[in-house]
Design a protein around this motif. Structure first.
Motif, mmCIF file in Angstrom:
data_model
loop_
_atom_site.group_PDB
_atom_site.id
_atom_site.type_symbol
_atom_site.label_atom_id
_atom_site.label_comp_id
_atom_site.label_asym_id
_atom_site.label_seq_id
_atom_site.Cartn_x
_atom_site.Cartn_y
_atom_site.Cartn_z
ATOM 1 N N THR A 89 0.853 -1.073 0.034
ATOM 2 C CA THR A 89 0.144 -0.055 0.042
ATOM 3 C C THR A 89 0.828 1.119 -0.060
ATOM 4 O OG1 THR A 89 -1.841 -1.108 1.245
ATOM 5 C CG2 THR A 89 -1.983 0.987 1.064
ATOM 6 N N GLU A 90 1.844 1.020 0.939
ATOM 7 C CA GLU A 90 2.685 2.223 1.003
ATOM 8 C C GLU A 90 3.462 2.480 -0.383
ATOM 9 O OE1 GLU A 90 5.809 3.763 4.346
ATOM 10 O OE2 GLU A 90 5.772 1.583 3.986
ATOM 11 N N THR A 91 3.918 1.635 -1.181
ATOM 12 C CA THR A 91 4.552 1.700 -2.471
ATOM 13 C C THR A 91 3.564 2.362 -3.424
ATOM 14 O OG1 THR A 91 5.948 -0.160 -2.087
ATOM 15 C CG2 THR A 91 5.558 0.481 -4.492
ATOM 16 N N LEU A 92 2.462 1.717 -3.798
ATOM 17 C CA LEU A 92 1.645 2.082 -4.713
ATOM 18 C C LEU A 92 0.818 3.557 -4.339
ATOM 19 C CD1 LEU A 92 -0.390 -1.231 -5.035
ATOM 20 C CD2 LEU A 92 1.183 0.140 -6.798
ATOM 21 N N CYS A 93 0.511 3.907 -3.157
ATOM 22 C CA CYS A 93 -0.130 5.125 -2.770
ATOM 23 C C CYS A 93 1.215 6.275 -2.836
ATOM 24 C CB CYS A 93 -0.514 5.075 -1.082
ATOM 25 S SG CYS A 93 -2.098 4.241 -1.167
ATOM 26 N N GLY A 94 2.229 5.952 -2.607
ATOM 27 C CA GLY A 94 3.479 7.161 -2.632
ATOM 28 C C GLY A 94 3.414 7.271 -4.238
ATOM 29 N N GLN A 95 3.577 6.363 -5.022
ATOM 30 C CA GLN A 95 3.690 6.566 -6.365
ATOM 31 C C GLN A 95 2.488 7.090 -7.009
ATOM 32 O OE1 GLN A 95 5.204 2.927 -7.908
ATOM 33 N NE2 GLN A 95 7.257 2.851 -6.999
ATOM 34 N N ALA A 96 1.342 6.661 -6.761
ATOM 35 C CA ALA A 96 0.012 7.469 -7.248
ATOM 36 C C ALA A 96 0.073 8.857 -6.798
ATOM 37 C CB ALA A 96 -1.083 6.401 -6.579
ATOM 38 N N TYR A 97 0.619 9.150 -5.631
ATOM 39 C CA TYR A 97 0.512 10.595 -5.000
ATOM 40 C C TYR A 97 1.396 11.440 -5.907
ATOM 41 C CZ TYR A 97 0.338 14.579 -2.000
ATOM 42 O OH TYR A 97 0.144 15.740 -1.509
ATOM 43 N N ASN A 316 7.177 9.116 -4.413
ATOM 44 C CA ASN A 316 6.933 10.496 -4.931
ATOM 45 C C ASN A 316 7.842 10.869 -5.940
ATOM 46 O OD1 ASN A 316 5.546 12.086 -1.677
ATOM 47 N ND2 ASN A 316 4.774 10.219 -2.904
ATOM 48 N N GLU A 317 8.977 10.818 -5.613
ATOM 49 C CA GLU A 317 9.798 11.387 -6.824
ATOM 50 C C GLU A 317 9.868 10.571 -8.037
ATOM 51 O OE1 GLU A 317 10.702 14.243 -7.064
ATOM 52 O OE2 GLU A 317 10.716 14.845 -5.069
ATOM 53 N N LEU A 318 9.964 8.921 -7.792
ATOM 54 C CA LEU A 318 9.700 8.254 -8.863
ATOM 55 C C LEU A 318 8.109 8.205 -9.659
ATOM 56 C CD1 LEU A 318 11.246 4.806 -7.543
ATOM 57 C CD2 LEU A 318 12.273 6.471 -8.851
ATOM 58 N N LYS A 324 17.002 12.192 -10.019
ATOM 59 C CA LYS A 324 17.974 12.674 -9.450
ATOM 60 C C LYS A 324 17.539 13.139 -8.292
ATOM 61 C CE LYS A 324 20.983 14.960 -12.907
ATOM 62 N NZ LYS A 324 21.556 16.194 -13.621
ATOM 63 N N ALA A 325 16.211 13.660 -7.952
ATOM 64 C CA ALA A 325 15.915 14.017 -6.482
ATOM 65 C C ALA A 325 15.699 12.578 -5.665
ATOM 66 C CB ALA A 325 14.333 14.703 -6.881
ATOM 67 N N ALA A 326 15.205 11.652 -6.102
ATOM 68 C CA ALA A 326 15.286 10.442 -5.630
ATOM 69 C C ALA A 326 16.637 10.081 -4.849
ATOM 70 C CB ALA A 326 14.566 9.319 -6.417
ATOM 71 N N LYS A 327 17.528 10.014 -5.585
ATOM 72 C CA LYS A 327 18.893 9.564 -5.302
ATOM 73 C C LYS A 327 19.357 10.547 -4.056
ATOM 74 C CE LYS A 327 20.797 9.475 -9.425
ATOM 75 N NZ LYS A 327 21.993 9.101 -10.487
ATOM 76 N N PHE A 328 19.174 11.886 -4.176
ATOM 77 C CA PHE A 328 19.400 12.791 -3.404
ATOM 78 C C PHE A 328 18.795 12.781 -2.041
ATOM 79 C CE2 PHE A 328 19.350 17.202 -1.515
ATOM 80 C CZ PHE A 328 20.767 17.459 -1.461
ATOM 81 N N SER A 329 17.551 12.236 -2.197
ATOM 82 C CA SER A 329 16.794 12.046 -0.912
ATOM 83 C C SER A 329 17.237 10.915 -0.176
ATOM 84 C CB SER A 329 15.137 11.596 -1.239
ATOM 85 O OG SER A 329 14.530 11.512 -0.114
ATOM 86 N N THR A 390 16.112 -0.097 3.412
ATOM 87 C CA THR A 390 14.684 -0.989 3.365
ATOM 88 C C THR A 390 13.406 -0.100 2.499
ATOM 89 O OG1 THR A 390 15.258 -2.389 5.057
ATOM 90 C CG2 THR A 390 13.018 -2.512 4.417
ATOM 91 N N GLY A 391 13.544 1.067 3.159
ATOM 92 C CA GLY A 391 12.440 2.012 2.904
ATOM 93 C C GLY A 391 12.705 2.564 1.493
ATOM 94 N N VAL A 392 13.947 2.623 1.093
ATOM 95 C CA VAL A 392 14.300 3.030 -0.508
ATOM 96 C C VAL A 392 13.802 1.764 -1.210
ATOM 97 C CG1 VAL A 392 16.234 3.218 -1.702
ATOM 98 C CG2 VAL A 392 16.470 4.524 0.263
ATOM 99 N N ALA A 393 13.745 0.618 -0.671
ATOM 100 C CA ALA A 393 13.515 -0.618 -1.620
ATOM 101 C C ALA A 393 11.933 -0.618 -1.587
ATOM 102 C CB ALA A 393 13.998 -1.885 -0.984
ATOM 103 N N VAL A 394 11.330 -0.114 -0.651
ATOM 104 C CA VAL A 394 9.892 -0.358 -0.667
ATOM 105 C C VAL A 394 9.330 0.874 -1.492
ATOM 106 C CG1 VAL A 394 7.754 0.144 0.892
ATOM 107 C CG2 VAL A 394 9.647 -1.301 1.771
ATOM 108 N N GLY A 395 9.853 1.890 -1.447
ATOM 109 C CA GLY A 395 9.513 3.266 -2.229
ATOM 110 C C GLY A 395 9.632 2.796 -3.903
ATOM 111 N N ALA A 396 10.637 2.090 -4.138
ATOM 112 C CA ALA A 396 10.893 1.698 -5.299
ATOM 113 C C ALA A 396 10.317 0.486 -5.969
ATOM 114 C CB ALA A 396 12.644 1.483 -5.658
ATOM 115 N N GLY A 397 9.806 -0.388 -5.054
ATOM 116 C CA GLY A 397 8.798 -1.535 -5.500
ATOM 117 C C GLY A 397 9.709 -2.532 -5.630
ATOM 118 N N VAL A 398 11.116 -2.642 -4.886
ATOM 119 C CA VAL A 398 11.887 -3.807 -5.216
ATOM 120 C C VAL A 398 12.012 -4.490 -4.139
ATOM 121 C CG1 VAL A 398 13.138 -2.571 -7.229
ATOM 122 C CG2 VAL A 398 13.998 -2.214 -4.929
#
Length: 485
Positions: A89-97, A316-318, A324-329, A390-398
């Motif tokens: 849910t976190e992955t999909l909601c974040g990317q949808a937003y 969100n950035e993806l 670039k913003a994703a990597k900087f974050s 781990t949060g980075v992995a969840v945000g990217a969906g990997v």
């Protein structure tokens, strides 16, 4: 050149124009806006478990050991599954937003309730048959019987997790988790008050401690329901819809990979608690080990705030198409979290003996906790690194990638080392914790390397494909079309 490509180029140009200090400042503000309420929510939510254990410890040593076993094994087991399933849910909601597909967030939330609710019901027999299960794996009879009594009280908590975890991720993805922080903090304060009233003043013992836990937890969920259904999420909650039942299989697959990733991490320490139960003085060993896990876990909740914020920022950035913003974050989140980890490392080294007496009045248990304080301090330091990764992995969906890392780090390395040192080298609980720490060290190093090697431009494309696959056209309210694009 299509519109999406033009938007991405504009975002990259805007990002490159900012100087480094401004970028760090802006990213830190975005990070803390998500992380701070998330930290409050997670610390107070976990704190309710810790407070319950505190009051159990002042009822009797047997209740403390039984609750420690129950919380460290069974509750952690099911919580790991539900947290993992909910991270989809976190992955999909974040990317949808990030992609401004706001109406899809409510659909994802409803789908997660269905998937997590079915999962919780499948897990229900574990709470009903706790005593036979603990007997089967060789735990002491008196601890197994007492844990069986406590487990029935945890059934309402099981279904509380279904809603609280998913709602928190849904609100967090749209940067509305401040309300979750307020609700969680209020629930925690209520729990402390009710625990004192029921256990100390009225002498209700076990029933009083667990009743307080249940009441406080469900009032939190009810408050979140009122917030969502009452119109405070107008863009993302359009009402209940049949579309929530459509195209469930891809979400189930993502939920399962997320569940496996988190479970392998949380079950690791649970298995070590089981192993502590086979040592010479099982009551002392389980109590000391579970106290250390709870101290470590409470600090871990702070780091989970950064897991959540890094997940939201990356997703969100993806979703926006800004690699670039994703990597900087990632860099800003890691730097901030490590500073906090160092602070907790110092506190643990200085105040370890005083902390142990919060949980118990037994000198023997307190001394056993003190012997672990150096290892506990370094565990806290590592907590500040790998949750962010781990949060980075969840945000990217990997998530599936991290699942394999956890499997190798914890179960191929950490667990054998803990068993070898604890039983063969006769280091007892200290040996088990060294095994735990070794697994975390390997996991942190591997995740650091894999994060460094990720192609973020490719992840932008994958996020776009994923959102396109799940997208549902909407008209008004709950009259959403069930035709998937």
């Amino acid at each position: 050149m299509d519109n999406s490509t033009e938007e991405r180029l504009l975002l990259l140009e805007e990002f490159d124009r900012e100087d480094l200090k401004k970028r760090v400042w802006n990213e830190s503000k975005k990070l803390w806006r998500i992380a701070f309420p998330g930290i409050i929510a997670r610390v107070t939510s976990f704190g309710m478990i810790v407070v319950t254990q505190l009051f159990m410890g002042h009822i009797s040593e047997l209740d403390l050991a039984a609750f420690g076993l129950q919380q460290s094994i069974l509750l952690r087991f099911v919580n790991g599954i539900l947290i993992g399933m909910s991270s989809a849910t976190e992955t999909l909601c974040g990317q949808a937003y990030g992609a401004e597909q706001y109406h899809m967030m409510g659909v994802y939330l409803q789908r997660s309730w269905i998937i997590d609710g079915v999962t919780a019901t499948i897990l229900l027999p574990l709470f009903i048959f706790t005593t036979p299960i603990l007997r089967l794996i060789g735990q002491e009879e008196n601890i197994a019987i007492e844990a069986g009594k406590i487990s029935l009280w945890f059934i309402p908590i099981l279904y509380y997790f279904v809603f609280s975890l998913t709602i928190q991720m849904y609100l967090q993805a749209q940067q509305k988790n401040k309300i979750v922080g307020w609700f969680s903090a209020s629930s925690f304060l209520l729990h402390v008050l009710l625990s004192w009233l029921f256990v100390i003043k009225l002498g209700f013992g076990l029933a009083g401690a667990m009743s307080s836990f249940i009441i406080s937890s469900w009032l939190l969920v009810i408050g979140e329901f009122v917030y969502i259904f009452g119109g405070w999420c107008p863009n993302t909650w359009k009402g209940f819809t049949k579309a929530a039942f459509a195209d469930m299989l891809p979400l189930i697959k993502l939920s399962i990979s997320s569940g496996v990733m988190i479970c392998l991490e949380l079950w690791y320490s649970s298995i070590l608690v089981v192993l502590a139960g086979y040592m010479k003085n099982a009551t002392i060993a389980i109590s000391a080990f579970s106290i250390c896990l709870n101290i470590n876990g409470w600090e871990f909740m702070v780091c989970l705030g950064f897991l959540g914020s890094s997940c939201v920022r990356i997703s969100n950035e993806l979703g926006r198409g800004n690699a670039k913003a994703a990597k900087f974050s990632i860099k800003v989140a890691l730097g901030t979290s490590i500073i906090i980890g160092i602070i907790f490392w110092v506190l643990c080294m200085v105040f370890s003996r005083e902390i142990s007496y919060l949980f118990t009045s037994s000198e023997e248990i307190a001394e056993s906790v003190f012997r672990l304080h150096v290892l506990l301090a370094f565990s806290m330091l590592l907590n500040s690194i790998y949750p962010v990764l781990t949060g980075v992995a969840v945000g990217a969906g990997v998530q599936s990638m991290v699942a394999f890392v956890n499997l190798g780090s914890y179960y191929a390395i950490g667990l054998p080392v803990g068993i070898l040192l604890g039983y063969v080298a006769h280091l007892q609980v200290t040996g088990l914790w060294i095994g735990l720490l070794s697994g975390v060290v390997v996991q942190t190093l591997v995740l650091s390397y894999l994060t460094w090697k990720i192609d973020w431009n490719e992840q932008v494309n994958k996020a776009s494909e994923r959102l396109g696959r799940f997208f549902i056209e909407t008209t008004k309210g709950s009259d959403e079309s069930s035709n998937l694009s």
